[in-house]
Design a protein around this motif. Structure first.
Motif, PDB file in Angstrom:
ATOM      1  N   CYS A 134       0.754  -1.119   0.008  1.00 54.36           N
ATOM      2  CA  CYS A 134      -0.067   0.106   0.051  1.00 54.36           C
ATOM      3  C   CYS A 134       0.794   1.292   0.005  1.00 54.36           C
ATOM      4  N   ALA A 177       2.182   2.427   3.777  1.00 57.62           N
ATOM      5  CA  ALA A 177       3.121   1.450   4.601  1.00 57.62           C
ATOM      6  C   ALA A 177       4.270   0.632   3.793  1.00 57.62           C
ATOM      7  N   HIS A 222       0.316  -6.562   1.677  1.00 57.20           N
ATOM      8  CA  HIS A 222      -0.898  -7.006   1.885  1.00 57.20           C
ATOM      9  C   HIS A 222      -1.154  -8.033   0.892  1.00 57.20           C
ATOM     10  N   CYS A 235      -2.623  -1.967   9.809  1.00 57.50           N
ATOM     11  CA  CYS A 235      -1.780  -1.079   8.980  1.00 57.50           C
ATOM     12  C   CYS A 235      -2.176   0.140   8.986  1.00 57.50           C
ATOM     13  N   CYS A 248      -2.857   1.966   6.584  1.00 57.65           N
ATOM     14  CA  CYS A 248      -3.765   2.359   5.386  1.00 57.65           C
ATOM     15  C   CYS A 248      -5.191   2.430   5.737  1.00 57.65           C
TER      16      CYS A 248
END
Ligand SMILES: [Zn+2]
Length: 429
Positions: free
Chosen positions: A252, A255, A260, A315, A317
């Motif tokens: 993402c 991060a 992911h 996370c 995001c």
């Protein structure tokens, strides 16, 4: 029409989708799938009585060795297909670096799913129809760049193939066509910087704004990543996919340094490689994937051989998807055992790539004597003091690995460069 593979689902929605996906997969493929039908029959399982995900752990793991043996016994596809063979339109194969290549087949529908996985990644990385995508690699039977190329076309991007060209020609092509996104391995991204420097090309001034790197650890190794980002003046996005699993891992924006997993298309588990015991988030182990949406060529509890660690923290995001901290940290079978110490080759890379004077390196593991020894051959950048570099590297390696590593400085340009995955470990036995 293939359903999308969204990355913004809540945890509850993901869980429900996975449970339904697993049940649907097994209901669809059994009893017609030669390989899994036989495997579960031999294990004495009555799958129709099982409930998912509760009973998933009752199903045995699937290994690459089993799949290869199946293809050897019944060539070419080894009863690994859900549908009649004439329904399949794609064949790709693994690189075969650790043995025979494994052939993997897709129908038009399962291929569309892979394209959807890529398109979701493009959206996450902010890639749109204004972008020009460049694929500087030979279009061999590897799956990855074919699927990315077609997904790019589907996404409305201008897609530029780079097969059959030298590195210099690729750089000129990239500049002439004002490319904005480059797809390659981390090793080749570094190689292109090296060639650009030799040719007097300043890649930082080019229109490239991001590189999507895959095929080996590196995109999530801080020193490697920094080397690529500095050399190109562009953002790195790590990516992961295997021929067998399809493109599942993405980074993402918020991060960097982790992946992911697109859980709308897979069910991930992490196990202790020796015992097969399930590990908790935060513990490093082998990634096991069930690809419940690629129904035409499914994998059920497939041992990927990749070492990962699920980040136990949410996370930045905000996505509820599992995140592999540090991406793919190594391979189960790549682990080096040096005088009682376990060392990942990626740990050595993490240290060596911090030294900008290290242009390339090769790890030699010598098991011919009672004490296994490790020697690192290092090719320096042309202007560097060789004796000083040897001393600095040996000291740093010793203080971080806690055992002695011999460093040998070799002539600039003497070590091989790779276009795809680098082969940086040699074993003498
Ligand atoms: Zn994230």
């Amino acid at each position: 029409m293939v359903r999308p593979v969204p990355s913004d689902l809540s945890r509850e929605a993901i869980n429900q989708l996975q449970a339904e996906g697993l049940s649907e997969l097994l209901a669809t493929i059994l009893p017609g799938h030669g390989f899994y039908q036989r495997k579960y029959h031999e294990a004495g399982l009555s799958v129709s009585r099982l409930r998912f995900p509760r009973d998933l752990e009752q199903l045995p793991f699937t290994t690459k060795a089993e799949l290869l043996a199946a293809q050897l016994a019944v060539p070419p596809h080894g009863n690994l297909l859900t549908f009649p063979f004439q329904h399949y339109t794609r064949m790709h194969q693994t690189s075969g670096t650790s043995g025979r290549p494994l052939r993997w087949y897709d129908t038009q529908e399962s291929w569309e799913l892979l394209l959807e996985c890529w398109r979701e990644k493009f959206r996450i990385a902010g890639i749109d129809s204004n972008d020009r995508l460049f694929f500087p690699f030979s279009f061999g039977p590897f799956l990855g760049f074919w699927s990315a190329f077609e997904a790019g076309v589907r996404h409305g991007c201008l897609c530029l193939p780079g097969g059959g060209m030298s590195s210099v020609a690729r750089l000129r092509f990239l500049l002439d066509n004002q490319v904005s996104i480059v797809f390659c391995t981390p090793t080749y991204a570094i190689r292109l910087v090296e060639v650009a420097t030799q040719e007097g090309i300043k890649l930082q001034n080019s229109s490239v704004r991001a590189l999507i790197v895959a095929g080996e650890p590196g995109g999530s190794i801080p020193a490697t990543r920094q080397r690529i980002e500095t050399g190109w003046g562009a953002r790195v996005f790590d990516h992961n996919g295997m021929t067998e699993t399809g493109p599942l891992g993405f980074e993402c924006i918020e991060a960097p340094g982790g992946l992911h997993l697109l859980e709308a298309a897979c069910w991930p588990e992490v196990i202790e490689p020796t015992s097969g015991r399930a590990l908790a988030p935060g513990e490093e182990g082998e990634l096991v994937i069930t690809s419940f949406r690629r129904v035409a060529s499914p994998l059920i509890r497939y041992r990927t051989g990749d070492l990962v660690r699920i980040d136990p923290q949410p996370c930045a995001c905000g996505r509820a998807l599992v995140r592999l901290d540090g991406g793919i940290r190594g391979r189960v079978d790549d682990m080096l055992l040096i005088r009682g110490n376990n060392v990942h080759p990626s740990t050595l890379q993490m240290i060596l790539h911090r030294f900008e004077q290290v242009a390339e390196y090769l790890i030699e593991v010598d098991t011919r004597s009672a004490l296994t020894s490790l020697c690192v051959r290092v090719e320096p950048t042309p202007t560097y003091d060789r004796a000083l570099l040897k001393e600095q590297l040996e000291q740093t390696l010793r203080s971080e690995l806690l055992f002695r590593v011999e460093v040998e400085i070799v002539e600039p340009g003497s070590l091989a460069r790779a276009e795809m995955k680098a082969k940086r470990v040699v074993r003498k036995s």
